[in-house]
Design a protein around this motif. Structure first.
Motif, short mmCIF file in Angstrom:
data_model
loop_
_atom_site.label_atom_id
_atom_site.label_comp_id
_atom_site.label_asym_id
_atom_site.label_seq_id
_atom_site.Cartn_x
_atom_site.Cartn_y
_atom_site.Cartn_z
N ALA A 1 0.83 -1.21 0.00
CA ALA A 1 0.00 0.00 0.00
C ALA A 1 0.87 1.26 0.00
N VAL A 2 1.92 1.28 0.82
CA VAL A 2 2.82 2.43 0.87
C VAL A 2 3.53 2.61 -0.48
N PHE A 3 4.00 1.52 -1.06
CA PHE A 3 4.65 1.59 -2.36
C PHE A 3 3.68 2.11 -3.42
N THR A 4 2.46 1.59 -3.42
CA THR A 4 1.46 2.01 -4.39
C THR A 4 1.13 3.49 -4.23
N ALA A 5 0.95 3.92 -2.99
CA ALA A 5 0.64 5.33 -2.73
C ALA A 5 1.79 6.23 -3.17
N SER A 6 3.02 5.82 -2.88
CA SER A 6 4.20 6.62 -3.27
C SER A 6 4.32 6.70 -4.78
N PHE A 7 4.11 5.59 -5.44
CA PHE A 7 4.20 5.55 -6.90
C PHE A 7 3.10 6.41 -7.52
N THR A 8 1.89 6.32 -6.98
CA THR A 8 0.77 7.12 -7.48
C THR A 8 1.04 8.61 -7.28
N TYR A 9 1.58 8.97 -6.13
CA TYR A 9 1.93 10.36 -5.86
C TYR A 9 2.98 10.85 -6.87
N TRP A 10 4.01 10.05 -7.10
CA TRP A 10 5.06 10.42 -8.04
C TRP A 10 4.49 10.61 -9.45
N ILE A 11 3.62 9.70 -9.87
CA ILE A 11 3.00 9.80 -11.19
C ILE A 11 2.17 11.08 -11.29
N THR A 12 1.42 11.39 -10.24
CA THR A 12 0.57 12.59 -10.24
C THR A 12 1.42 13.86 -10.32
N VAL A 13 2.46 13.93 -9.49
CA VAL A 13 3.33 15.12 -9.49
C VAL A 13 4.03 15.27 -10.84
N THR A 14 4.54 14.18 -11.37
CA THR A 14 5.21 14.22 -12.66
C THR A 14 4.24 14.63 -13.76
N GLY A 15 3.03 14.08 -13.72
CA GLY A 15 2.02 14.44 -14.71
C GLY A 15 1.67 15.92 -14.66
N ARG A 16 1.55 16.45 -13.45
CA ARG A 16 1.25 17.88 -13.30
C ARG A 16 2.38 18.74 -13.83
N LYS A 17 3.61 18.33 -13.53
CA LYS A 17 4.77 19.09 -14.01
C LYS A 17 4.82 19.08 -15.54
N ILE A 18 4.63 17.93 -16.13
CA ILE A 18 4.63 17.83 -17.60
C ILE A 18 3.51 18.67 -18.19
N SER A 19 2.35 18.61 -17.57
CA SER A 19 1.20 19.39 -18.05
C SER A 19 1.48 20.89 -17.94
N ARG A 20 2.06 21.31 -16.82
CA ARG A 20 2.38 22.73 -16.64
C ARG A 20 3.42 23.18 -17.66
N GLU A 21 4.43 22.35 -17.91
CA GLU A 21 5.45 22.70 -18.91
C GLU A 21 4.85 22.77 -20.31
N ARG A 22 3.99 21.83 -20.62
CA ARG A 22 3.33 21.84 -21.94
C ARG A 22 2.48 23.10 -22.10
N HIS A 23 1.73 23.46 -21.06
CA HIS A 23 0.89 24.66 -21.11
C HIS A 23 1.77 25.91 -21.25
N THR A 24 2.88 25.93 -20.55
CA THR A 24 3.79 27.07 -20.64
C THR A 24 4.32 27.24 -22.06
N LEU A 25 4.73 26.14 -22.66
CA LEU A 25 5.21 26.20 -24.04
C LEU A 25 4.12 26.68 -24.99
N GLN A 26 2.90 26.24 -24.74
CA GLN A 26 1.77 26.66 -25.57
C GLN A 26 1.54 28.17 -25.43
N VAL A 27 1.60 28.68 -24.22
CA VAL A 27 1.42 30.12 -23.98
C VAL A 27 2.53 30.90 -24.68
N MET A 28 3.76 30.40 -24.61
CA MET A 28 4.87 31.10 -25.26
C MET A 28 4.69 31.14 -26.77
#
Length: 174
Positions: free
Chosen positions: A27-54
């Motif tokens: 459960a701890v491993f799954t939660a940690s992995f899910t958190y990492w995926i979520t944070v990474t996904g948000r970062k990628i999304s924010r970077e993609r949006h930033t490039l689009q705005v530029m």
């Protein structure tokens, strides 16, 4: 050693405890992995949006026109934009609108960066020195606007963002 482990599992109380521990570890491993995926996904999304705005900024014809007027106003030393009395009023208003458009654009970008909507590192790399330069050139206009309206809050987010950039730049030099 493995036989000792099997002996431990023979006891139902031990087997239940081990199952609980294994379940918790998974459960701890799954939660940690899910958190990492979520944070990474948000970062990628924010970077993609930033490039689009530029890219949109570079392709926005109205912004480019306003930026051209902004540069001519700066070049001609008219950032106070008060008007001499002899100047055509519609031309003065056109210049004021262009400068406001550029400043509003940077105010919105500054708010988006502060709120985490846009990736700050990408924006700094793309246009950090540009933001500082535009603020410095437009400051007389902002001062005049604040004085004329009595509202000191005009473009405060842009001002704060540039102040932060300048502090980072000065730290980098020391």
């Amino acid at each position: 050693m493995f036989s000792d482990f099997l002996t431990i599992l023979d006891d139902p109380a031990n087997a239940t405890a081990i199952r609980i521990v294994i379940t918790l570890v998974v459960a701890v491993f799954t939660a940690s992995f899910t958190y990492w995926i979520t944070v990474t996904g948000r970062k990628i999304s924010r970077e993609r949006h930033t490039l689009q705005v530029m890219m949109e900024q570079d392709n926005n014809i109205e912004y480019r026109k306003a930026l051209g007027v902004f540069h001519s106003v700066v070049r001609d030393g008219e950032m106070g934009l008060v008007g001499s009395g002899s100047e055509n009023v519609s031309l003065l208003l056109e210049k004021q609108d262009a400068v406001r458009s550029v400043m509003n654009h940077w105010e919105l970008l500054s708010i988006s960066i502060t709120k985490g909507v846009l990736d700050e590192n990408l924006m700094i790399q793309f246009s950090g020195s540009q933001a500082t330069r535009y603020w410095q050139r437009a400051y007389p206009f902002v001062e005049a606007l604040r004085a004329a309206t009595g509202h000191q809050r005009f473009y405060r987010n842009f001002e704060a963002y540039v102040s932060k950039l300048e502090k980072q730049h000065s730290k980098g030099r020391n």
